[in-house]
Design a protein around this motif. Structure first.
Motif, PDB file in Angstrom:
ATOM      1  N   ASP A 259       7.432 -69.946 -35.234  1.00 18.45           N
ATOM      2  CA  ASP A 259       6.086 -70.462 -35.501  1.00 18.45           C
ATOM      3  C   ASP A 259       5.256 -70.482 -34.222  1.00 18.45           C
ATOM      4  OD1 ASP A 259       6.741 -70.815 -38.154  1.00 18.45           O
ATOM      5  OD2 ASP A 259       7.173 -72.962 -37.951  1.00 18.45           O
ATOM      6  N   GLU A 263       1.631 -68.728 -33.815  1.00 11.81           N
ATOM      7  CA  GLU A 263       0.426 -69.440 -33.391  1.00 11.81           C
ATOM      8  C   GLU A 263      -0.168 -68.806 -32.143  1.00 11.81           C
ATOM      9  OE1 GLU A 263      -2.687 -72.087 -33.319  1.00 11.81           O
ATOM     10  OE2 GLU A 263      -1.257 -71.630 -34.924  1.00 11.81           O
ATOM     11  N   ARG A 266      -2.062 -65.700 -33.284  1.00 12.08           N
ATOM     12  CA  ARG A 266      -2.804 -65.825 -34.538  1.00 12.08           C
ATOM     13  C   ARG A 266      -4.224 -65.278 -34.453  1.00 12.08           C
ATOM     14  NH1 ARG A 266      -5.631 -70.204 -36.968  1.00 12.08           N
ATOM     15  NH2 ARG A 266      -5.144 -71.543 -35.180  1.00 12.08           N
TER      16      ARG A 266
END
Length: 340
Positions: A259, A263, A266
């Motif tokens: 994750d 991020e 992103r």
């Protein structure tokens, strides 16, 4: 990408604090909590990477992630607490002081955020300095240094002293000094961070041009993902001293391992990262002038969308391997198209 490994590190650690060496010797791959309880700081934790000859390898991460410390371990400017570092199959951690001096003089170039220009020397003399250490004849050293001064946009500033230059100009002197010996391996820690956007892009262009001509091995630190995407063959993402993922820019965006990486990437425009090679269809030949599998979608999107029929795709040898159509490009630009 060349398969020969130029620089390799295995299980490299850098722990700060009392008895760090003893702690690491007695511990079996301690985690962050183990290190904290021991009163130590884990600046680099169990880092392993292989960097190929001729590769631009970018290391990214937030401030305090350990990227600059890792680069200093790789160049042995600081001593790792544990692990192994091999440069051209030479174990740098076992090299004598004299061997390290010779390697740094002739095979390594370094530009760090604090580039430490010599204040009593002019721009030209600062750039010449590594050549003078190598005992290059003065007239030859001056000519070589002048070429690189011109290259970084400081022509006319040769006789200025560092105090007479702006911060960006001083950084360009540091860059020129690292280029003048044409080293096998360049360590670059945020080398363009003080430059204005236009000069920064010009320096990126120059590095890419030099790389295409010289095929040097570059270890490059940046906070700018756009810069990383433009320059990197592969990128390593670091967090809290650990290497989280090593991949091509395209793989980082499309297949983040965690994750945190998702991020981190992103906000990157997909068209700047994805290549034709990730979207084309094998079989079929299309019509018109081909695009190559390495082309970024952002560079060829307009032409593909404007074409009435699929556009042929060729590999690096010029052989047609398939085609790409406007639907695949439009899906990437405006939807959530995935590479095959």
């Amino acid at each position: 990408m060349p398969s020969r490994i130029k620089l390799s590190c295995r299980n490299v650690w850098k722990l700060y604090g009392a008895d760090a060496n003893s702690f690491l010797a007695q511990s079996n791959a301690p985690d962050a909590e183990d290190i904290r309880r021991a009163g130590l700081i884990g600046a680099v934790r169990n880092a392993s990477i292989d960097i190929a000859e001729g590769e631009i390898f970018v290391i990214m991460g937030l401030s305090g992630s350990g990227k600059s410390t890792l680069v200093r371990c790789l160049s042995r400017l600081i001593e790792p607490t544990g692990g192994e570092v091999l440069f051209d199959d030479v174990d740098l951690l076992r090299a004598s002081d004299q061997e390290l001096i010779e390697i740094r003089r002739h095979k390594m170039g370094m530009v760090f955020q604090h580039f430490a220009l010599l204040p009593h020397l002019t721009v030209l003399q600062n750039v010449m300095f590594p050549l003078m250490i190598q005992a290059v004849p003065k007239s030859e050293a001056e000519a070589m240094a002048q070429d690189v001064v011109d290259l970084v946009g400081l022509k006319g500033r040769e006789d200025n002293y560092p105090r007479e230059l702006s911060g960006g100009q001083q950084q360009r002197v540091g860059i020129a000094r690292s280029l003048v010996t044409e080293p096998d391996l360049w360590f670059l820690d945020e080398p363009f961070s003080a430059l204005d956007p236009l000069i920064r892009r010009e320096m990126q262009d120059e590095f890419l041009r030099l790389q295409a001509r010289l095929h040097k091995t570059i270890v490059f630190i940046t906070h700018d993902f756009d810069e990383a995407v433009r320059l990197a063959d592969r990128i390593a993402i670091m967090k809290d001293g650990e290497i989280i993922q090593v991949a091509t820019p395209e793989d980082l965006v499309m297949n983040p391992a965690t994750d945190y990486v998702a991020e981190f990437t992103r906000h990157i425009p997909r068209s700047k990262v994805l290549t034709v090679g990730g979207l084309f269809q094998s079989g079929g030949f299309g019509e018109g002038v081909p695009v190559t599998i390495s082309d970024k979608i952002s560079d060829v999107a307009e032409r593909i969308i404007a074409a009435d029929k699929p556009v042929p795709v060729e590999d690096t040898s010029g052989q047609i391997v398939g085609s790409i159509d406007r639907a695949a490009v439009a899906s990437t630009l405006f939807g959530r198209g995935q590479p095959k």
